[in-house]
Structures are given as structure tokens and as C-alpha cells.
Design a protein around this motif. Structure first.
Motif, PDB file in Angstrom:
ATOM      1  N   LYS A 128      -2.343   8.909  -1.028  1.00 19.27           N
ATOM      2  CA  LYS A 128      -3.446   8.477  -1.877  1.00 19.27           C
ATOM      3  C   LYS A 128      -3.387   9.205  -3.209  1.00 19.27           C
ATOM      4  O   LYS A 128      -2.816  10.298  -3.318  1.00 19.27           O
ATOM      5  CB  LYS A 128      -4.771   8.788  -1.188  1.00 19.27           C
ATOM      6  CG  LYS A 128      -4.970   7.951   0.055  1.00 19.27           C
ATOM      7  CD  LYS A 128      -6.395   8.004   0.531  1.00 19.27           C
ATOM      8  CE  LYS A 128      -6.589   6.972   1.631  1.00 19.27           C
ATOM      9  NZ  LYS A 128      -7.970   6.830   2.046  1.00 19.27           N
ATOM     10  N   LYS A 181       1.653   5.034   0.723  1.00 21.94           N
ATOM     11  CA  LYS A 181       1.203   5.902   1.818  1.00 21.94           C
ATOM     12  C   LYS A 181       0.268   7.007   1.310  1.00 21.94           C
ATOM     13  O   LYS A 181      -0.822   7.200   1.813  1.00 21.94           O
ATOM     14  CB  LYS A 181       2.403   6.527   2.522  1.00 21.94           C
ATOM     15  CG  LYS A 181       3.051   5.555   3.489  1.00 21.94           C
ATOM     16  CD  LYS A 181       3.248   6.162   4.860  1.00 21.94           C
ATOM     17  CE  LYS A 181       3.574   5.089   5.872  1.00 21.94           C
ATOM     18  NZ  LYS A 181       4.845   4.374   5.549  1.00 21.94           N
ATOM     19  N   ALA A 202      -9.667   1.023  -5.940  1.00 22.84           N
ATOM     20  CA  ALA A 202      -8.236   1.228  -5.772  1.00 22.84           C
ATOM     21  C   ALA A 202      -7.514   1.196  -7.110  1.00 22.84           C
ATOM     22  O   ALA A 202      -8.050   0.741  -8.119  1.00 22.84           O
ATOM     23  CB  ALA A 202      -7.666   0.157  -4.858  1.00 22.84           C
ATOM     24  N   GLU A 213     -12.912  -2.435  -0.221  1.00 20.82           N
ATOM     25  CA  GLU A 213     -11.969  -1.313  -0.264  1.00 20.82           C
ATOM     26  C   GLU A 213     -11.052  -1.375  -1.479  1.00 20.82           C
ATOM     27  O   GLU A 213     -10.409  -0.400  -1.845  1.00 20.82           O
ATOM     28  CB  GLU A 213     -11.143  -1.245   1.023  1.00 20.82           C
ATOM     29  CG  GLU A 213     -10.154  -2.376   1.235  1.00 20.82           C
ATOM     30  CD  GLU A 213     -10.735  -3.534   2.042  1.00 20.82           C
ATOM     31  OE1 GLU A 213     -11.949  -3.795   1.932  1.00 20.82           O
ATOM     32  OE2 GLU A 213      -9.959  -4.188   2.771  1.00 20.82           O
ATOM     33  N   ARG A 246      -7.866   7.987  -3.652  1.00 21.90           N
ATOM     34  CA  ARG A 246      -8.031   6.519  -3.746  1.00 21.90           C
ATOM     35  C   ARG A 246      -6.741   5.821  -3.327  1.00 21.90           C
ATOM     36  O   ARG A 246      -5.655   6.336  -3.537  1.00 21.90           O
ATOM     37  CB  ARG A 246      -8.389   6.137  -5.185  1.00 21.90           C
ATOM     38  CG  ARG A 246      -9.779   6.637  -5.557  1.00 21.90           C
ATOM     39  CD  ARG A 246      -9.898   6.881  -7.028  1.00 21.90           C
ATOM     40  NE  ARG A 246      -9.762   5.653  -7.780  1.00 21.90           N
ATOM     41  CZ  ARG A 246      -9.812   5.591  -9.100  1.00 21.90           C
ATOM     42  NH1 ARG A 246      -9.971   6.694  -9.809  1.00 21.90           N
ATOM     43  NH2 ARG A 246      -9.689   4.448  -9.706  1.00 21.90           N
ATOM     44  N   ASN A 247      -6.918   4.669  -2.762  1.00 20.54           N
ATOM     45  CA  ASN A 247      -5.752   3.898  -2.358  1.00 20.54           C
ATOM     46  C   ASN A 247      -5.020   3.380  -3.585  1.00 20.54           C
ATOM     47  O   ASN A 247      -5.639   3.024  -4.593  1.00 20.54           O
ATOM     48  CB  ASN A 247      -6.168   2.691  -1.511  1.00 20.54           C
ATOM     49  CG  ASN A 247      -6.468   3.109  -0.089  1.00 20.54           C
ATOM     50  OD1 ASN A 247      -5.832   4.018   0.444  1.00 20.54           O
ATOM     51  ND2 ASN A 247      -7.444   2.451   0.503  1.00 20.54           N
ATOM     52  N   LYS A 248      -3.707   3.347  -3.444  1.00 20.42           N
ATOM     53  CA  LYS A 248      -2.940   2.795  -4.551  1.00 20.42           C
ATOM     54  C   LYS A 248      -2.046   1.676  -4.030  1.00 20.42           C
ATOM     55  O   LYS A 248      -1.343   1.840  -3.045  1.00 20.42           O
ATOM     56  CB  LYS A 248      -2.081   3.890  -5.182  1.00 20.42           C
ATOM     57  CG  LYS A 248      -1.329   3.399  -6.398  1.00 20.42           C
ATOM     58  CD  LYS A 248      -0.656   4.528  -7.115  1.00 20.42           C
ATOM     59  CE  LYS A 248       0.264   3.982  -8.207  1.00 20.42           C
ATOM     60  NZ  LYS A 248       1.001   5.066  -8.846  1.00 20.42           N
ATOM     61  N   TYR A 249      -2.108   0.552  -4.706  1.00 18.22           N
ATOM     62  CA  TYR A 249      -1.293  -0.596  -4.317  1.00 18.22           C
ATOM     63  C   TYR A 249      -0.283  -0.853  -5.416  1.00 18.22           C
ATOM     64  O   TYR A 249      -0.584  -0.702  -6.596  1.00 18.22           O
ATOM     65  CB  TYR A 249      -2.164  -1.839  -4.130  1.00 18.22           C
ATOM     66  CG  TYR A 249      -3.176  -1.681  -3.026  1.00 18.22           C
ATOM     67  CD1 TYR A 249      -2.842  -2.001  -1.718  1.00 18.22           C
ATOM     68  CD2 TYR A 249      -4.453  -1.202  -3.293  1.00 18.22           C
ATOM     69  CE1 TYR A 249      -3.760  -1.844  -0.694  1.00 18.22           C
ATOM     70  CE2 TYR A 249      -5.379  -1.035  -2.277  1.00 18.22           C
ATOM     71  CZ  TYR A 249      -5.028  -1.370  -0.975  1.00 18.22           C
ATOM     72  OH  TYR A 249      -5.941  -1.208   0.030  1.00 18.22           O
ATOM     73  N   LEU A 305       0.843  -1.189   0.000  1.00 22.41           N
ATOM     74  CA  LEU A 305       0.000   0.000   0.000  1.00 22.41           C
ATOM     75  C   LEU A 305       0.880   1.241   0.000  1.00 22.41           C
ATOM     76  O   LEU A 305       1.769   1.388   0.828  1.00 22.41           O
ATOM     77  CB  LEU A 305      -0.880  -0.026   1.253  1.00 22.41           C
ATOM     78  CG  LEU A 305      -1.740   1.191   1.528  1.00 22.41           C
ATOM     79  CD1 LEU A 305      -2.761   1.382   0.418  1.00 22.41           C
ATOM     80  CD2 LEU A 305      -2.446   1.041   2.862  1.00 22.41           C
TER      81      LEU A 305
END
Length: 954
Positions: free
Chosen positions: A635, A633, A694, A690, A639-642, A631
Motif C-alpha cells: 500500500k 501488493k 485509492a 474502496e 491506501r490501495n494503489k491500482y 492491485l
RNA sequence: GCGGGUGUGGUGAAAUUGGUAGACACGCUAGACUUAGGAUCUAGUGCCGCGAGGCUUGGGGGUUCGAGUCCCUCCACCCGCACCA
């Protein structure tokens, strides 16, 4: 006819049931064999593919043993009392009996589909009153017995009372928790209540205030083995130590026997080790230190009495009773501050910070009995109330923890062992010469231990003692869904056993299952049930999960007996469990308790064997896979970025999220360049919302941006991952249900595939990828019996030598391998055999019939169909159709590799029956060998019959 | 820290007492057939090399004619226990 597992499975399942094929009698001329599975707790999520692994193995073994002429007991039942059903009831209001019954029906359905040969007429359910009547009955036997250490067996309490009446308790050598000693006269003078209190300290099932694990979230106390790392095993809630009035079982009485008899049973080394560590026997001495100014004594236990001259301080557990008494006025504040600090710390804190030392000085001093030295008495967390006497003499010179403590608090350190001649020796090695130790000086450690023990005993300040880590088992649970205690209390609170003829004491109906207030069990709400005439009351706690499972294997022997837990004839016939299959997770729980109960029943003369299980086979867990994705840190647009593992590594990221997936969705699973298939990501977003919005970035570009449209040229590759194997659980969404696999491939394929996956005792991740190979095998097998047009077609021709060789190689291999529980290699052997027969175009009855017998235990449905097609009336895996006892290999010649100095030179066929000498002679006469040997001297020739011939030259 | 276990191809894994390492299966490659399918069949597939050949059972060392297997040592992973006096 096409191979259609669906049709034949249904047909034979029904036929087996109608004809009661697997029903087993307690009367038979055949030798008995008892194959047992650890019965399941019927949880709401049903069976997953991991559960049947052990069941399949045991079923194969049971079927095989039947065909070898044994009368095989192979039962199944349900461990039906337990917390999950009750938690579910609290949440939904559904009565545990109802949800349990539904779960059992589902389990049964799933089990039937897999084709097990259980004798269902013997099914047990621990929550059935007809069953728990006997759980209660055994509990009452424990209640009314005590353990005589001189006879090393349990005896009735009535006999103990007699002994007390004759001579008080001084001459009675018993497992007990009675502190005061009394004479016969004093005993006679006691009130009924006082007598009862004394007897409680002797009973094998007793009620006492003890420090227990209390779990607030579950609202109940737990046994030692139900607590892992300071959290409850079920649910993972925090637990705390609390003194409570509880029922316990005096399993410690049997500690030595539980340890000794491990030598008699066939368990794996690690399993035995786990048990003996849990029992934790250590030899040492009980020692008394006088306190200064005659203020009393401190009792300690030590395995290293020889180090007593280095004892520069003493440490009590914070909970030790003496702490209050001995603390001086000056130290009062410090001690209560420390106690307050200890109170704030959870069990988890205490365990996680073992390197930190803390403690406080009581102000009191003890006297070293050997040199009169004044020794300050401290309290500290690192001394446990539970172990030994809850007090130690601290020898900082020779104990790591004591040294840390001494260094922190500036206490004296006296070196007492000169280890200079043993470089690298640790304290445990017990090596070195005593120094600064008065009369022990110059002795070797082992010598000194013996010398000081003799001295201690002659001085009367202590004695040799054996200490066990094993604690008595807390037996009360403040829960509803368990066996009620068949115990009633009179006005004085004295516990009385219910009359045996009134058993079972059934659970009262309740519609609110929440724990009642103040640590009271839900049953306290059933006031009509609890309150009896004359102010008598019932016990409101219930028994723990291990109660019913501690003896269920005996009930199967005679499951419907109303007059005994099992008849003497049944017990004498079946004796014990020959093969017990289950997971290692019960090493210190169920297996210890059931061994304990069995030994108790043995003492009572009710069972014929000392140990319940002859052999234990542990099946490995089938696991799911947990992948790590990283993950970022910050966004991106909220949105979350992986990012993938490779990128994360490049950027030095360590912050990862664990996600569950199925191996099937990992491409190149197990290799460093594995990646997730897009299918897995799609599954992911279903499971974990979630992830739905992403952004995922792979090393070669962004692949998903909200919707599943991979960018770039890749079609199905996704994230590089770093995988770990984890457990399969509903919480992780990586559960595979056996029904789904059976539906798709058939039960036989499923069974064989689970066996084919690897050694039975090994943990492995579930991976459906290879299942096609097994499915293919079964189709191939089928096609040996049916011609191209689908007609059943076997020939009565005499088999050829080659065909016989193929068959008998298989017979030998499979029978040997089943006996050593190597089921995966059996499946391989079948594949080889069928491949060869196929290439020989063999459809001869004489061959196929034997083959079906062999495969039957593995693939019972297919086997049964083919068996009947071959014209048999009876079921295949009944005792009526024994497999060939021996195989005979038809071999004319054997290929031998010939090597010179270990280097392989040629492969030459020699007669199969040639002796060592003949082989040697023939080898030397070979033209090629002669050529290699020209001008060389032969030093020796090594001939390994059927293996190789090696000529050593030069 | 203590105790137990495991390390073999891209993957799951085979390999009696030391005796042709990688059986069997998955996957992959090529081909055949085909009603185009995730069916079936055939061949190939440890690594390096065009080849002869060489190298290979976590690393290093040893015993042996011969070691995945036995011994020593180091490393990695898994499981259990863990202030046990």
C-alpha cells in the motif's frame, strides 16, 4: 411537426389499449400463428436492456405475421412464484404477494413503454390461485397416472390396480422404482398402507426417500438443473447430498420420447445436444456378480461387457447399500475412516479434484461369472451413487480412471484389447482385437460386445439394458412462496389426492416466512391450515419454480377458463407454439419439464400435439463489461494503489481486481489499447467505495490521487485495461435500464437499436454508442413525410422507376430477412432505402405507404403515427393491413463485372432480362474484351446471371 | 477430457447456392452552416505505397477460372457437459 417520440408514444399506447387493438380471438378464418416469449420472473430490479431483446424480436415477428394475414396469439405473463420474493420477504417482512404485485406493475409499465403488441387480456400469473388451481390439477393427474412401457403412454393408476389384482406386478411393464415382485394373491393380502407404498413406486408424481440436493443456506432441496458446479444456481450457496422424503416427478419414464422427439422440433443443434446430453442415453448391459461365499450379488451396469475378462476389481459408490453388509471385520476400520473422509467433502471438492483417486477395500470378493476369478470389491468416490447401479466392474486396462485407481492401490491390470493396428485410437472408438479374453479372443471389439451380450443373456446373469443419465425431478421445496401440494395425509401417512372440486388449495397467510426447524417448510407453522380433522394433515412443502412454467403456454390459449386449464376448442385451434423465443439458460430445466408435461397431457388426450414448441429461437444475452485493474501488493500511505494493464504486464503482475463498467466508458473498446474514460472511474467510486481513496497509476503518470484531478496532460484518458465481457446484474452495477434509454431516445429507436446491434442469437455487450445512428434514421424517415416548414406533405404523383426499385429492393430484403430472423440486416435495409428516397427527394404516397407498413413492426409508434397521417383509420400492425406479398424489381439493366481468368477488368451494363447465352455473346463482342483476347484462346466462359462474367483464357 | 459454436477494418457488423469482401451504422478526419450545441449537411476513411499498383476475411496447405464461404491441418476465444461406468 418535429419528430417527437415522447408525444406519439403516449398517444398510441393509449389508443391501442382503448381500442383493444391487439386482442386476439379464438375464432378466425385466418390461419393461426402462436408467438411466445419466455415469461419473466418479476424481480425487484425491474427489466434491464437484456430482457427486451427477445421480446422485441418476437414482437416484430408477431406484428409481421399479423400483417401477412395470420391470426396471431402473442401473450405475456409472469412466472410469479419463486425464491427471490421469498428471500426478500424473510429480510423485510413484506409479503411475497405484495412485493410480487409491485414488481409486476413495474414490469408492465416498462413493457408498455417499449410498445409490445401483447394481448394483455390473456395475461397469466403463476401465483394466481385461478392459475395454480390448474397447476395443482395437472399434478394430481400425474399422481394418479403411471407409465405403461408396452403402450408407451401414461395410464390411470386405477387400471394398474386392476392389473395387480389380476396378475401381480410381474407382467406389468412400467416405469417404476418397485423392487419386490408380488403375485395377485400377495397384492390382495397387502394392507392399504402397503398397497399405497407399492403404488408410489409407479405413480408419475410420487413421494419417496431419495438422495437429493439440500441447500442449507436456502433451506430447501433443489433439482439437478438448479445446481451448478456444486453450488445453488440461485445465490451460489453450497449444496450437499442428503436422503430425504420428497415428492418427485417420474420424468425418466419419458426419457426415450423426450430424446426421440427432438428430431421433430426446430431447435438449434446445440440446444438439442444439450438436451440429449442431459438425457444421456447409453446402451449396455445389466450384469450380476455373485459375491464369494454366497453373500449375495452386486448389480452393475456396463457399456463394455466385452471387457469383463479384464475386470480385476469392483468399485461401489461409498453410499451403496451393500457396503455395510459386505465389509469384513478386518477392513471395518479402513472403510469407516474412508466413509468419514467422504462425508467431510463437499460436492464441490468431489468435482474439483477428479484427478486424485481415493478409495478403500471392503475385504469382500466377487466372482467373475465367466472364469471364476476372485475380484476384490472396493469403494471409491469416483463411482457415483446416482448413475447406473452405483457399482462398476473396473477394467484398468481400458479405462482411464480404473487404471489410475489400480496403479495407486497396486491392483492387477490385464490387457484385453490389442489396439496396435489402430494407432491413436481411444477407448471410445471401440477398435481393436480382443486378447486374454477366452472365447472372445481374436474378435473385433464391436463383434465381442455383441457376442458377450448374447452369452450373458443365455447364461441368465444379466441382460441388455439402456441406461439414462436423466434423473427423476425432485418436486418438493421447503419454501413458502410456491404452489401448495393438493395432497393430504391420513393417520398412517398415506398420501391422498384432494378432491378436484376443492381446488385450488390456496396458500395460507403467514407473517413469518423463515424455514421452520428440521428441514420443515414455513407452511408447517400454519398449524390451523396443516392440521385437519381425524389426525389428517396437509403437505407443507410447496412445488418448485418449474411447476407453473411447465404449462403456462397452454393457459394463454384460454386464460379465463374456470372448468379446464383450457378448452378443447381453444387447444385444437391454437395447437402449439409456432415460435418460442428465449434464452439458452432454460435448455435443461424449463424446456425439458414443459416438454415432459406436454407429452403427459398428450397421453391423456388433453392436448393435440406431442411437442409444445415447433421452433425455438434463442436470443443472446446482452452483457455488461468487466474490466480488470491490477492491485499493487504494497500500500502507499495506507491506501490501495491500482496500476494499468500495461504497467502490470511490464512488472509481471497477475493480481487483478474485476470491476464492472459500461462499454460507453471504455475508449477503443475491444482493441488492445483500450482505456477507461475518467467518467468510468468517477462511476466506480460511487459503486465501490474502496476505490474512493485509492491511487491509480497509468503508464504515463499518476492520474488520480484521492480526488479526481488527473495529473499530466491527459484530459479524459485513464487506465489501460484488459476487458472481459460479463453478465449484467445488479451486483455488478452495470445494469442499464430500458426506461432510461426509452426516455432519452424513444421506444422505436430503442427497439431498432437492439435489433441493429447484431444477430439476435449472439451474445453482445451493451453499448449505447451507436444508438444515434438509429435515432438519425428515424428522423430522416420522418422528414420524408414533412416538408421544411414541418407540414405533413406527401404527393399523389406516380412513383418513378427508380423510386419503385428502391422500395421493392427493400420489401424483398426485409421480408426475406424477417423470415430468417435476421433483424439487424432489416434495419440496414431500411436505412439504405430511406437514404435513397431522401436523395431522390421522394415524398410520394404510393412509396411511403408501403414503406411504413414494412417499418411498422420495428418502429410501431412512429409507424402508427405516419400510418394515420396517411389517412388510415385502423391500426397499422393489425391483420387488416397486409404487407405486399411480393416485390417486383424494376430493372432495365444490370452492371456486370467482366474478368479475365478471375481478374476483374471492366464493369459493363447489360439488359436485365438477358439470358446466359446472350450475355456470353454480348461480352465477347465488347471492344475492350476483344482487345484483351488478342492472340489468346478462350478456354471457357463462366456466366453467373446478375453476378459476373468470367472469361478463362490460355 | 467430451460435445457445440465463433474468428472479417479502430468498433458493432454485411456478404442466397463458391461469383465486385467490408453493405449499413458507430468512431475518426476535413469542410459548410450556425442561435457555439452531444444539432444538421457535404466529402473522406481496410492496410501498404507519392504513384501506377500491391496486399487483405485467425495461421498454414488444398480443390477451383474464382474461396470469408468447400476440404485438410494448426491456433485462439466463447458456450454447454464433465469421475456417466
Amino acid at each position: 411537426m418535429e419528430y417527437s417520440p415522447r408525444d406519439i408514444e403516449k398517444k398510441w399506447q393509449q389508443w391501442w389499449e382503448e381500442n383493444q387493438v391487439y386482442k386476439v380471438s379464438n375464432n378466425s378464418d385466418r390461419p393461426k400463428y402462436y408467438v411466445l416469449d419466455m415469461f419473466p420472473y418479476p424481480s425487484g430490479s425491474g427489466l434491464h436492456v437484456g430482457h427486451p431483446l427477445g421480446y422485441i424480436a418476437s414482437d416484430i415477428y408477431a406484428r409481421f405475421k399479423r400483417m401477412k394475414g395470420f391470426n396471431v396469439l402473442h401473450p405475456m405473463g409472469y412466472d410469479a412464484f419463486g425464491l427471490p420474493a421469498e428471500q426478500y420477504a424473510i429480510q423485510t417482512g413484506v409479503h411475497p404477494a405484495k412485493s410480487t404485485a409491485e414488481n409486476i406493475a413495474r414490469y408492465r409499465d416498462q413493457l408498455d413503454k417499449i410498445g409490445f403488441s401483447f394481448d394483455w387480456s390473456r395475461e397469466v400469473q403463476t401465483s394466481d390461485p385461478a392459475y395454480y388451481k390448474w397447476t395443482q390439477w395437472i399434478f394430481l393427474q400425474l399422481f394418479s397416472h403411471w407409465y405403461d412401457q408396452s403402450l408407451e403412454k401414461a395410464r390411470p393408476v386405477a387400471e394398474l390396480i386392476q392389473l395387480f389384482e389380476e396378475a401381480g406386478n410381474t407382467s406389468v411393464k412400467a416405469a417404476h422404482s418397485q423392487e419386490a415382485i408380488f403375485t395377485a394373491q400377495e397384492w390382495q393380502a397387502m394392507s392399504a398402507k402397503e398397497k399405497d407404498d407399492v403404488l408410489m413406486n409407479y405413480r408419475l408424481a410420487f413421494r419417496k426417500t431419495t438422495y437429493v440436493w439440500w441447500c442449507e443456506a436456502l433451506g430447501t432441496v433443489l433439482a439437478n438443473d438448479e445446481v451448478k458446479d456444486g453450488l445453488s444456481e440461485r445465490g451460489g450457496h453450497p449444496v450437499e447430498r442428503k436422503p430425504m422424503l420428497q415428492w418427485s416427478l417420474r420424468i425418466t419414464a419419458y426419457a426415450q420420447r423426450l430424446l426421440d422427439d427432438l428430431q421433430e422440433v426446430d431447435f438449434s443443434e446445440s440446444m438439442k445436444k444439450m438436451q440429449s446430453n442431459w438425457i444421456g442415453r447409453s446402451e449396455g448391459a445389466q450384469l450380476f456378480f455373485d459375491l464369494e461365499d454366497n453373500k449375495g450379488q452386486i448389480e452393475i451396469f456396463t457399456t463394455r461387457a466385452d471387457t469383463i475378462f479384464g475386470a480385476t476389481f469392483m468399485v461401489l459408490a461409498p453410499e451403496h447399500e451393500l457396503v455395510k453388509e459386505i465389509t469384513t471385520a478386518a477392513q471395518q476400520q479402513e472403510i469407516s475412516d474412508y466413509l468419514a473422509y467422504v462425508n467431510t467433502r463437499s460436492e464441490r471438492d468431489r468435482m474439483s479434484e477428479t484427478k486424485e483417486v481415493s478409495g478403500a477395500f471392503t475385504g469382500a470378493y466377487a466372482i467373475n461369472p465367466f472364469n471364476g476369478a476372485k475380484i476384490p470389491v472396493w469403494i471409491a468416490e469416483y463411482v457415483l451413487k446416482d448413475y447406473g447401479t452405483g457399482a462398476i466392474m473396473a477394467v484398468p486396462a481400458d479405462d482411464e480412471r480404473d487404471r489410475r485407481f489400480a496403479e495407486k492401490f497396486g491392483l492387477e491390470i490385464i490387457e484385453i484389447i490389442d489396439k496396435s493396428m489402430y494407432p491413436g485410437a481411444t477407448i471410445e472408438d471401440k477398435k481393436g482385437k480382443m486378447i486374454n479374453s477366452d472365447f472372445l479372443n481374436g474378435m473385433e471389439v464391436l463383434e465381442a460386445i455383441e457376442a458377450i451380450l448374447q452369452k450373458i443373456e443365455s447364461m441368465g446373469i444379466g441382460k441388455r439394458q439402456i441406461n439414462f443419465k436423466l434423473r427423476d425431478a425432485i418436486y418438493s421445496r421447503q419454501r413458502y412462496w410456491g404452489e401448495p401440494f393438493p395432497v393430504i395425509y391420513d393417520q398412517d401417512g398415506v398420501a391422498h389426492a384432494m378432491p378436484l372440486e376443492e381446488l385450488p388449495l390456496e396458500l395460507p397467510e403467514l407473517d413469518d416466512f423463515k424455514p421452520a426447524s428440521g428441514g420443515k417448510a414455513p407452511l408447517a407453522r400454519a398449524t390451523d391450515w396443516v392440521n385437519l380433522p381425524d389426525g389428517w394433515t396437509r403437505e407443507t412443502d410447496t412445488m418448485p419454480g418449474f411447476a407453473g412454467s411447465s404449462w403456462y403456454f397452454l393457459r394463454y390459449m384460454d386464460a379465463h377458463n374456470e372448468n379446464a386449464f383450457a378448452s378443447r376448442e381453444a387447444l385444437n385451434y391454437w395447437q402449439d407454439v409456432d415460435l418460442y423465443v428465449g434464452g439458452t439458460e432454460h435448455a435443461v430445466g424449463h424446456l425439458m419439464y414443459s416438454r415432459f408435461w406436454h407429452k403427459f397431457l398428450y397421453d391423456m388426450g388433453l392436448v393435440p400435439t406431442k411437442e409444445p414448441y415447433k421452433k425455438l429461437l434463442n436470443q443472446g444475452m446482452i452483457q455488461g463489461v468487466v474490466e480488470n485493474i491490477y492491485l499493487l501488493k504494497e500500500k502507499v500511505n495506507g491506501r490501495n494503489k491500482y496500476i494499468c494493464a500495461k504497467l502490470a504486464k511490464e512488472r509481471g503482475l497477475t493480481d487483478y481486481v474485476q470491476i464492472p463498467v459500461l462499454v460507453d466508458y471504455v475508449v477503443n473498446y475491444g482493441s488492445p489499447d483500450s482505456y477507461l474514460n475518467i467518467k468510468a472511474i468517477q462511476q466506480l467510486t460511487k459503486w465501490r467505495p474502496e476505490f474512493a481513496d485509492a491511487i491509480f497509476e497509468c503508464s504515463n503518470g499518476i492520474f488520480m490521487d484521492g480526488v479526481f484531478t488527473p495529473k499530466g496532460n491527459e484530459t479524459d484518458s485513464f487506465l489501460l485495461t484488459h476487458s472481459e465481457v460479463g453478465k449484467m446484474s445488479k451486483r455488478w452495477y452495470n445494469v442499464i435500464n430500458p426506461d432510461v434509454v426509452v426516455e432519452q431516445y424513444g421506444a422505436d429507436t430503442f427497439r431498432m437499436y437492439e435489433m441493429f446491434l447484431g444477430p439476435i442469437d449472439q451474445a453482445k455487450p451493451w453499448d449505447t454508442k451507436g444508438i444515434d445512428g438509429v435515432a438519425k434514421f428515424l428522423r430522416k424517415l420522418w422528414s420524408l413525410f414533412f416538408d421544411a416548414s414541418g407540414q405533413f406533405n406527401v404527393s399523389d404523383e406516380k412513383p418513378s422507376k427508380a423510386e419503385l426499385k428502391t422500395l421493392h429492393t427493400c420489401i424483398k430484403k426485409v421480408q426475406d430477412d424477417i423470415e430468417r430472423f435476421s433483424f439487424n440486416t432489416c434495419v440496414s435495409a431500411f436505412m439504405i432505402c430511406v437514404n435513397e428516397l431522401k436523395s431522390q427527394n421522394c415524398n410520394k404516397r404510393a412509396i411511403l405507404e408501403e414503406l411504413v407498413k414494412l417499418i411498422g413492426p420495428f418502429a410501431p409508434f412512429t409507424g402508427e403515427e405516419l400510418w394515420h397521417r396517411l389517412g388510415h383509420e385502423s391500426a397499422l400492425c393489425q391483420a387488416s393491413a397486409p404487407v405486399l406479398n411480393e416485390s417486383y424489381l424494376v430493372e432495365d439493366s444490370i452492371q456486370y463485372p467482366i474478368s479475365i481468368n478471375g481478374k476483374k477488368r471492366d464493369l459493363i451494363a447489360f439488359p436485365a432480362d438477358a439470358s446466359k447465352e446472350e450475355l456470353e455473346k454480348m461480352a465477347l463482342e465488347l471492344e475492350s474484351v476483344q482487345k484483351w483476347l488478342e492472340g489468346k484462346t478462350v478456354r471457357k466462359i463462366i456466366v453467373v446471371p446478375k453476378r459476373m462474367i468470367n472469361i478463362v483464357i490460355g
